[in-house]
Design an enzyme around this catalytic site. Sequence first.
Site, mmCIF file in Angstrom:
data_model
loop_
_atom_site.group_PDB
_atom_site.id
_atom_site.type_symbol
_atom_site.label_atom_id
_atom_site.label_comp_id
_atom_site.label_asym_id
_atom_site.label_seq_id
_atom_site.Cartn_x
_atom_site.Cartn_y
_atom_site.Cartn_z
ATOM 1 N N HIS A 100 12.360 -17.648 13.134
ATOM 2 C CA HIS A 100 13.203 -16.502 12.742
ATOM 3 C C HIS A 100 13.117 -16.318 11.238
ATOM 4 O O HIS A 100 12.669 -17.204 10.514
ATOM 5 C CB HIS A 100 14.655 -16.758 13.165
ATOM 6 C CG HIS A 100 14.890 -16.489 14.616
ATOM 7 N ND1 HIS A 100 15.644 -15.435 15.082
ATOM 8 C CD2 HIS A 100 14.430 -17.132 15.719
ATOM 9 C CE1 HIS A 100 15.655 -15.452 16.405
ATOM 10 N NE2 HIS A 100 14.922 -16.477 16.818
ATOM 11 N N ASP A 159 17.502 -10.088 21.154
ATOM 12 C CA ASP A 159 17.447 -10.990 20.000
ATOM 13 C C ASP A 159 18.884 -11.393 19.622
ATOM 14 O O ASP A 159 19.780 -10.536 19.571
ATOM 15 C CB ASP A 159 16.773 -10.212 18.849
ATOM 16 C CG ASP A 159 16.452 -11.067 17.650
ATOM 17 O OD1 ASP A 159 16.245 -12.284 17.799
ATOM 18 O OD2 ASP A 159 16.395 -10.494 16.533
ATOM 19 N N HIS A 160 19.079 -12.670 19.366
ATOM 20 C CA HIS A 160 20.404 -13.189 18.975
ATOM 21 C C HIS A 160 21.552 -12.699 19.856
ATOM 22 O O HIS A 160 22.525 -12.113 19.359
ATOM 23 C CB HIS A 160 20.727 -12.842 17.506
ATOM 24 C CG HIS A 160 19.854 -13.555 16.528
ATOM 25 N ND1 HIS A 160 20.012 -14.882 16.203
ATOM 26 C CD2 HIS A 160 18.788 -13.119 15.810
ATOM 27 C CE1 HIS A 160 19.082 -15.229 15.319
ATOM 28 N NE2 HIS A 160 18.327 -14.193 15.075
HETATM 29 P P1 13P Z 1 14.119 -11.119 8.993
HETATM 30 O O1 13P Z 1 15.032 -9.949 8.904
HETATM 31 O O2 13P Z 1 14.327 -12.070 7.856
HETATM 32 O O3 13P Z 1 12.702 -10.717 9.169
HETATM 33 O O4 13P Z 1 14.531 -11.945 10.307
HETATM 34 C C1 13P Z 1 14.271 -11.376 11.551
HETATM 35 C C2 13P Z 1 14.864 -12.180 12.640
HETATM 36 O O5 13P Z 1 14.895 -13.399 12.625
HETATM 37 C C3 13P Z 1 15.387 -11.457 13.796
HETATM 38 O O6 13P Z 1 15.907 -12.325 14.760
HETATM 39 ZN ZN ZN Z 2 16.673 -14.128 13.869
#
Ligand code: 13P
Ligand code: ZN
Length: 274
Positions: free
Chosen positions: A206, A82-83
Amino acid sequence: MLVKNAKELLMKAKDGHYAIPSCNFVDLDSARVLCSTAEELHLPLILSFAEVHKTVLSIEEAALIGKYLAERYDTPIILHLDHGMEEEYCVRAIDLGFTSVMIDASMKDFEGNVTTTKNVVKYARQFGVQVEAEIGHVGSNALASDTSLYTEPEEAARFVAESGCDSLAVSIGTSHGVYKTGTPSLSFDALHGIAAALPDTPLVLHGGSGTGDENLSRCAKEGIAKVNIFTDLYVAALAAIQDPKIKDYLEMKSANNAAIKAVQMHYYKVFGTK
Ligand code: 13P
Ligand code: ZN
């Protein structure tokens, strides 16, 4: 089971008008409870590890934990980065066995975002790994209502065609973390426009936490195939471990895990996951 073809799973969700939760793990406990809950409900899971959490868990540890657990259960599990903020980090994740990666170059200009995403796609293709990218920008709190950062349908379509990414994170009014101004108002018009411009690309939301069940359920029905949840899982876990009845460390871990499980189960219902 560790699933390679994330796009297939996400397209099934998109066509079936439901979404699959992408839940972040930060250690063995959270990864295990996320996977075992998915298994118990016979539902798919996107088990996500975010680059920003590398200070508490290395990517090597995350890969070992994720692969071990995903292979241990029968339910479909995608091990997702993720990211990923740099190409190199995505390459590392791919080399370590992640089956899906997000390259987040959404802060770059259009051409820069395309170039960076294209490089990751080129590398990922050799291993059958799927790539999520982002256009528009989902920031944190302050940026949530900045409509100038919302994803434009035509730009999104051009971005997918040029970059070759498999799925696309869009900005329609959510933001990461706890909302300071209450439940956000999302632009469903923007979502419909993007979904119409990209019929063959799964869309990702997201900043799912605090977005409101009604909003999220509508997103799942109207074009979002993957919703990312982090904050709600760990806010609930932190609240649960404050219980004065907890006598020792192991009871604290159980309370932590039970809270994560409850939030995950709740979102499976909200997203209508099948
Ligand atoms: P939240 O922490 O707002 O649920 O976002 C999660 C997210 O986008 C992880 O990439
Ligand atoms: Zn995110």
